[in-house]
Design an enzyme around this catalytic site. Structure first.
Site, PDB file in Angstrom:
ATOM      1  N   LYS A  60      82.756  61.604  55.026  1.00 56.36           N
ATOM      2  CA  LYS A  60      82.094  62.017  53.783  1.00 56.36           C
ATOM      3  C   LYS A  60      82.650  63.344  53.286  1.00 56.36           C
ATOM      4  CE  LYS A  60      78.947  61.672  50.525  1.00 56.36           C
ATOM      5  NZ  LYS A  60      78.688  62.996  50.001  1.00 56.36           N
ATOM      6  N   GLU A  62      87.034  63.590  45.761  1.00 56.86           N
ATOM      7  CA  GLU A  62      86.229  63.541  44.523  1.00 56.86           C
ATOM      8  C   GLU A  62      86.455  64.796  43.686  1.00 56.86           C
ATOM      9  OE1 GLU A  62      81.627  64.372  43.962  1.00 56.86           O
ATOM     10  OE2 GLU A  62      81.978  62.467  44.984  1.00 56.86           O
TER      11      GLU A  62
END
Length: 302
Positions: free
Chosen positions: A172, A179
């Site tokens: 993550k 991102e």
């Protein structure tokens, strides 16, 4: 299957509702009465105290933490004395993977299993499903599979057991770093188009165009198209960008592993730069230009 959900903020509440709709009994707890009331209104049972929550879940208990990373340790400190051998704690928030490894060891001393679950999906996850990156013991994760299947976009995709404890939050962390880079590239491209006044580009139109057949299409672009359609000039939005902390961990990890990560690093730096209303860096640059080249500087009242 029954699950205790600890933390009923927007993400936790949305996840609880998705699980509830899938037929999984969720018992929620949050220290804020308003958060409990909102979840109760959606038909989900709640407890007023952490102790009441633990007592309401039959052993072996499965308890999902959806709290800020800064309060995970305090929450565990209050929770662990209430748990029994064979119980499972899942941390679905944005925690640093090394802290997750340490927390697993701490839980293990009491016979409690710990699973770290990197969760992506934001406010859309309740309807669209979540991407779940799961770290933990093989047997423990297998026993939790019904939860992950219910939360994912589909039973057979959108979730995976990626490795031992820590692997979920590590993935993550990298996910969020990527991102950041993608968002920065989109933002710079939109800024270029906005600046090219002679073409009078309709940014909402171009963004919608790119959503279909283009190599740069993505969910982020979909969201950008929605935003520009509603507010083409981004009026009323301050140029101040927060960060969740995961890109900082990713940059530090890149340095430790000697892996070049210039895009992720620069995108993080750009977020930090966005918060400087009266940048000392830029004032120093202007001063040095005047000193060596006699270049004019602009004055300010501040």
């Amino acid at each position: 299957m029954q699950l205790g959900m600890i933390g009923l903020g927007r993400m936790g509440a949305n996840m609880a509702q998705r699980l509830h709709r899938a037929g999984i009994h969720v018992q929620g707890f949050d220290p804020a009465a308003q958060a409990r009331e909102q979840v109760s209104a959606a038909g989900i049972a709640t407890s007023d105290t952490l102790q009441d929550l633990v007592h309401a879940i039959p052993a072996p208990r499965r308890l999902w933490l959806m709290v800020p990373s800064t309060v995970v340790d305090a929450t565990l400190g209050a929770l662990l004395p209430l748990l029994s051998n064979g119980d499972v704690v899942i941390d679905g928030g944005n925690s640093w993977y090394k802290q997750s490894q340490a927390r697993a060891a701490r839980c293990g001393e009491r016979g409690v299993a710990f699973v770290d679950c990197g969760t992506s999906g934001g406010i859309w996850g309740r309807e669209e499903g979540y991407c779940l990156m799961v770290g933990g013991d093989v047997g423990t994760v297998a026993g939790l599979a019904p939860l992950f299947r219910a939360l994912a976009p589909a039973m057979d995709r959108g979730w995976a057991h990626v490795g031992p404890v820590g692997a979920g939050h590590f993935c993550k962390m990298v996910h969020n770093g990527i991102e950041y880079g993608m968002m920065q590239a989109y933002a710079e491209g939109f800024a270029l188009m906005e600046k090219k006044a002679e073409f009078e580009l309709d940014l909402a139109q171009v963004t919608e165009l790119w959503r279909h057949g283009s190599v740069v299409r993505s969910w982020l672009l979909d969201l950008g198209a929605d935003a520009l359609r509603d507010n083409p000039t981004l009026a009323g939005i301050a140029p101040y960008v927060e960060d969740s902390g995961e890109a900082r961990w990713a940059v530090a990890e890149a340095i430790d592993l000697e892996v070049p990560a210039p895009v992720i690093t620069l995108s993080l730096q750009e977020r930090l730069r966005s918060r400087q209303r009266n940048s000392f860096t830029d004032r120093m640059l202007a001063t040095m230009r005047r000193q060596f080249g006699g270049h004019a500087i602009r004055k300010t009242d501040a």
